[in-house]
Design an enzyme around this catalytic site. Sequence first.
Site, PDB file in Angstrom:
ATOM      1  N   CYS A   1     -31.102  18.575 -12.764  1.00 14.53           N
ATOM      2  CA  CYS A   1     -30.859  20.037 -13.074  1.00 14.53           C
ATOM      3  C   CYS A   1     -32.195  20.804 -13.137  1.00 14.53           C
ATOM      4  O   CYS A   1     -33.244  20.122 -12.751  1.00 14.53           O
ATOM      5  CB  CYS A   1     -30.153  20.129 -14.352  1.00 14.53           C
ATOM      6  SG  CYS A   1     -31.147  20.068 -16.018  1.00 14.53           S
TER       7      CYS A   1
ATOM      8  N   ASP B   1     -37.119  24.759 -26.370  1.00 11.22           N
ATOM      9  CA  ASP B   1     -35.956  25.922 -26.346  1.00 11.22           C
ATOM     10  C   ASP B   1     -36.780  27.031 -26.729  1.00 11.22           C
ATOM     11  O   ASP B   1     -36.059  28.358 -26.460  1.00 11.22           O
ATOM     12  CB  ASP B   1     -34.848  25.647 -26.953  1.00 11.22           C
ATOM     13  CG  ASP B   1     -33.988  24.582 -26.411  1.00 11.22           C
ATOM     14  OD1 ASP B   1     -34.294  24.363 -25.187  1.00 11.22           O
ATOM     15  OD2 ASP B   1     -32.839  24.261 -26.893  1.00 11.22           O
TER      16      ASP B   1
ATOM     17  N   ARG C   1     -33.491  14.622 -16.610  1.00  7.50           N
ATOM     18  CA  ARG C   1     -32.370  14.490 -17.837  1.00  7.50           C
ATOM     19  C   ARG C   1     -31.675  13.439 -17.772  1.00  7.50           C
ATOM     20  O   ARG C   1     -30.660  13.518 -17.679  1.00  7.50           O
ATOM     21  CB  ARG C   1     -31.879  15.937 -17.907  1.00  7.50           C
ATOM     22  CG  ARG C   1     -32.298  16.935 -18.269  1.00  7.50           C
ATOM     23  CD  ARG C   1     -31.850  18.478 -18.906  1.00  7.50           C
ATOM     24  NE  ARG C   1     -31.322  18.360 -20.118  1.00  7.50           N
ATOM     25  CZ  ARG C   1     -30.856  19.530 -20.672  1.00  7.50           C
ATOM     26  NH1 ARG C   1     -30.658  20.515 -19.930  1.00  7.50           N
ATOM     27  NH2 ARG C   1     -30.543  19.518 -21.989  1.00  7.50           N
TER      28      ARG C   1
ATOM     29  N   ARG D   1     -24.859  31.508 -20.694  1.00  9.92           N
ATOM     30  CA  ARG D   1     -24.553  29.995 -21.126  1.00  9.92           C
ATOM     31  C   ARG D   1     -24.671  30.098 -22.677  1.00  9.92           C
ATOM     32  O   ARG D   1     -24.122  29.187 -23.462  1.00  9.92           O
ATOM     33  CB  ARG D   1     -25.370  29.059 -20.609  1.00  9.92           C
ATOM     34  CG  ARG D   1     -24.916  28.713 -19.114  1.00  9.92           C
ATOM     35  CD  ARG D   1     -25.766  27.571 -18.470  1.00  9.92           C
ATOM     36  NE  ARG D   1     -25.817  26.705 -19.464  1.00  9.92           N
ATOM     37  CZ  ARG D   1     -27.023  25.748 -19.922  1.00  9.92           C
ATOM     38  NH1 ARG D   1     -28.046  26.001 -19.076  1.00  9.92           N
ATOM     39  NH2 ARG D   1     -27.071  25.117 -20.922  1.00  9.92           N
TER      40      ARG D   1
ATOM     41  N   LYS E   1     -25.245  27.040 -30.312  1.00 11.08           N
ATOM     42  CA  LYS E   1     -24.648  26.367 -29.112  1.00 11.08           C
ATOM     43  C   LYS E   1     -24.929  25.028 -29.316  1.00 11.08           C
ATOM     44  O   LYS E   1     -23.551  24.206 -28.701  1.00 11.08           O
ATOM     45  CB  LYS E   1     -25.380  26.890 -27.863  1.00 11.08           C
ATOM     46  CG  LYS E   1     -25.122  26.154 -26.713  1.00 11.08           C
ATOM     47  CD  LYS E   1     -25.777  26.713 -25.377  1.00 11.08           C
ATOM     48  CE  LYS E   1     -27.292  26.160 -25.121  1.00 11.08           C
ATOM     49  NZ  LYS E   1     -27.022  24.742 -24.526  1.00 11.08           N
ATOM     50  N   ASN E   2     -25.853  24.456 -29.517  1.00 13.65           N
ATOM     51  CA  ASN E   2     -26.210  23.105 -29.323  1.00 13.65           C
ATOM     52  C   ASN E   2     -25.253  22.323 -30.548  1.00 13.65           C
ATOM     53  O   ASN E   2     -25.337  20.913 -30.436  1.00 13.65           O
ATOM     54  CB  ASN E   2     -27.600  22.705 -29.300  1.00 13.65           C
ATOM     55  CG  ASN E   2     -28.264  23.073 -28.021  1.00 13.65           C
ATOM     56  OD1 ASN E   2     -27.685  23.642 -27.223  1.00 13.65           O
ATOM     57  ND2 ASN E   2     -29.708  23.049 -28.019  1.00 13.65           N
TER      58      ASN E   2
HETATM   59  C1  UD1 Z   1     -30.698  18.993 -26.278  1.00 11.72           C
HETATM   60  C2  UD1 Z   1     -30.253  20.394 -26.220  1.00 11.72           C
HETATM   61  C3  UD1 Z   1     -31.375  21.204 -25.463  1.00 11.72           C
HETATM   62  C4  UD1 Z   1     -32.862  20.943 -26.089  1.00 11.72           C
HETATM   63  C5  UD1 Z   1     -33.110  19.668 -26.076  1.00 11.72           C
HETATM   64  C6  UD1 Z   1     -34.411  19.024 -26.646  1.00 11.72           C
HETATM   65  C7  UD1 Z   1     -27.895  20.177 -26.062  1.00 11.72           C
HETATM   66  C8  UD1 Z   1     -26.786  20.748 -25.412  1.00 11.72           C
HETATM   67  N1  UD1 Z   1     -29.214  20.762 -25.367  1.00 11.72           N
HETATM   68  O1  UD1 Z   1     -30.707  18.443 -24.813  1.00 11.72           O
HETATM   69  O2  UD1 Z   1     -31.170  22.681 -25.554  1.00 11.72           O
HETATM   70  O3  UD1 Z   1     -33.672  21.549 -25.167  1.00 11.72           O
HETATM   71  O4  UD1 Z   1     -32.260  18.667 -26.874  1.00 11.72           O
HETATM   72  O5  UD1 Z   1     -34.357  19.783 -27.833  1.00 11.72           O
HETATM   73  O6  UD1 Z   1     -27.874  20.078 -27.367  1.00 11.72           O
HETATM   74  N2  UD1 Z   1     -34.159  11.616 -22.000  1.00 11.72           N
HETATM   75  C9  UD1 Z   1     -34.224  10.425 -21.146  1.00 11.72           C
HETATM   76  N3  UD1 Z   1     -33.283   9.360 -21.192  1.00 11.72           N
HETATM   77  C10 UD1 Z   1     -32.109   9.714 -22.270  1.00 11.72           C
HETATM   78  C11 UD1 Z   1     -32.305  10.686 -22.854  1.00 11.72           C
HETATM   79  C12 UD1 Z   1     -33.211  11.788 -22.801  1.00 11.72           C
HETATM   80  O7  UD1 Z   1     -35.052  10.156 -20.288  1.00 11.72           O
HETATM   81  O8  UD1 Z   1     -31.158   8.800 -22.043  1.00 11.72           O
HETATM   82  C13 UD1 Z   1     -35.080  12.423 -21.713  1.00 11.72           C
HETATM   83  C14 UD1 Z   1     -34.631  13.763 -21.042  1.00 11.72           C
HETATM   84  O9  UD1 Z   1     -34.796  13.951 -19.458  1.00 11.72           O
HETATM   85  C15 UD1 Z   1     -35.674  14.860 -21.498  1.00 11.72           C
HETATM   86  C16 UD1 Z   1     -36.066  14.254 -22.969  1.00 11.72           C
HETATM   87  O10 UD1 Z   1     -35.590  12.906 -23.065  1.00 11.72           O
HETATM   88  O11 UD1 Z   1     -36.824  14.947 -20.739  1.00 11.72           O
HETATM   89  C17 UD1 Z   1     -35.136  14.998 -24.118  1.00 11.72           C
HETATM   90  O12 UD1 Z   1     -33.886  14.977 -23.967  1.00 11.72           O
HETATM   91  P1  UD1 Z   1     -32.975  15.117 -25.050  1.00 11.72           P
HETATM   92  O13 UD1 Z   1     -33.550  15.219 -26.700  1.00 11.72           O
HETATM   93  O14 UD1 Z   1     -31.656  14.054 -24.929  1.00 11.72           O
HETATM   94  O15 UD1 Z   1     -32.114  16.521 -24.948  1.00 11.72           O
HETATM   95  P2  UD1 Z   1     -30.605  16.716 -24.712  1.00 11.72           P
HETATM   96  O16 UD1 Z   1     -29.736  16.346 -25.500  1.00 11.72           O
HETATM   97  O17 UD1 Z   1     -30.536  16.749 -22.942  1.00 11.72           O
END
Ligand code: UD1
Length: 429
Positions: free
Chosen positions: A117, A307, A122, A399, A22-23
């Site tokens: 969420c 995950d 996030r 999802r 998915k990701n």
């Molecule tokens: C992606 C995956 C999700 C997985 C996660 C971590 C997808 C669609 N989703 O989510 O399944 O659990 O990686 O492996 O690919 N953060 C900030 N600021 C930012 C970006 C992130 O504070 O600009 C924080 C987020 O709130 C979270 C953490 O960093 O607490 C990790 O986020 P991130 O690695 O970006 O995860 P996603 O890309 O949202």
Amino acid sequence: MDVIKVEGGHPITGEVTVEGAKNSALKLMAATIMAPGVTTLKNVPNISDVHVMGKVLKRLGATVEVVDKHTLRIDTSNVDKWETPYELVVQMRASTAVMGPLISRFGKAVVAMPGGCDIGARKIDMHIQGLEALGVEFEINHGNIHASTPHGIIGDTVTLAFASVGATENLMMASVYAKGTTIIDNAAREPEIVDLANMLNEMGAKIRGAGSPVIEIEGVKESLHPVTYSVVGDRIEAGTFLAIGGLVGNPVTVHGFEPIHLGLVLKKFEKMGLSVERGNHECTVWREGPIIPTDIQTLPFPGFPTDMQAQTMCLLALAKGSCVITENIFENRFMFASELQRMGADISIEGHHAIVHGVPSFSSAQVKSPDLRGGAALVMAGLVADGITTVSAIHHIDRGYENFVEKLVSLGAHAERDIVPDEEAALAD
Ligand code: UD1
């Protein structure tokens, strides 16, 4: 209301094949925007998040043809809009993955600001700060992020404060046409990042180092060209079915993914007393003795994936003793624990630590999916509980898992999707 009903105690064993990740699929779909023309994506999972990304692309002017269940032909020749509306971003936060591609293709993007969420705030501040370092200018008004590039995109070094998956991907895509070279330092190393870089490189990008903490993107002048590309296997779907093998004891073999992508998960499973046989694109897990309590802490890849946290908690809740699970990625990702407690688990939460005291068994209950992985882990718990467990809010499971119930039934589970009448739904809610 749709629910999954699962009757525990039936022998589970056999083989399943996982779908594409998915990701990865979501980001590859977004990346097609950067290569005007028809890109064919294979091994795309048929799940609701992919359907939402399809809607996002159509809204931007692309056509998305479903060639067969797992093959999409995406024509981005006529993409002529760069706005992603709130109603789609609110359905799926990964819609923000179009920001990098839109900036690349049009030098501008308008993306609705994602709110909070179920699993935490996030934020996307790292995406924004990183892109600003490359010359992207942002204005935030009326709940939308407006990105523009009055002076083009200029390669620079961006050091991420945290190895964010989404920020790494958006930066990688936004910098493909930059003037000069962009370096992403402390980049995320997830296999899905490597998959995205591989497809972009086949399209004509020059990205080196994906999968390591330093990614180098040499800006290219020529427009990327469409390709045919197959999505990497879903390590998290695989991990879920392997955890089921560890829970029920009988061997479960999973095909269609790379065991190395579950490196630490499988190592921890072994510490927990599970037997693991790694093969070529497949893996088998079973268990003969008790589950051994083992501390887990989630970290960016190659650390233990957040995950896989709920599915592993489900196993550890039946361990012979106590252990601590530490969640370092998302702040609200222990909601699953309180649902599992309704099934007899003994778990106390202290901040981002869950103290798990093993109990001998689960009892069936009506429970509600708190999120995607937590929902799958509740169905998993139902496989070994006495009686019938009813899991509601299963749109979360849809999802990310294609035919979850059918695959469980093929392993011997007594499980079905059902529509429960309102009064029963009220109870399940
Ligand atoms: C992606 C995956 C999700 C997985 C996660 C971590 C997808 C669609 N989703 O989510 O399944 O659990 O990686 O492996 O690919 N953060 C900030 N600021 C930012 C970006 C992130 O504070 O600009 C924080 C987020 O709130 C979270 C953490 O960093 O607490 C990790 O986020 P991130 O690695 O970006 O995860 P996603 O890309 O949202």
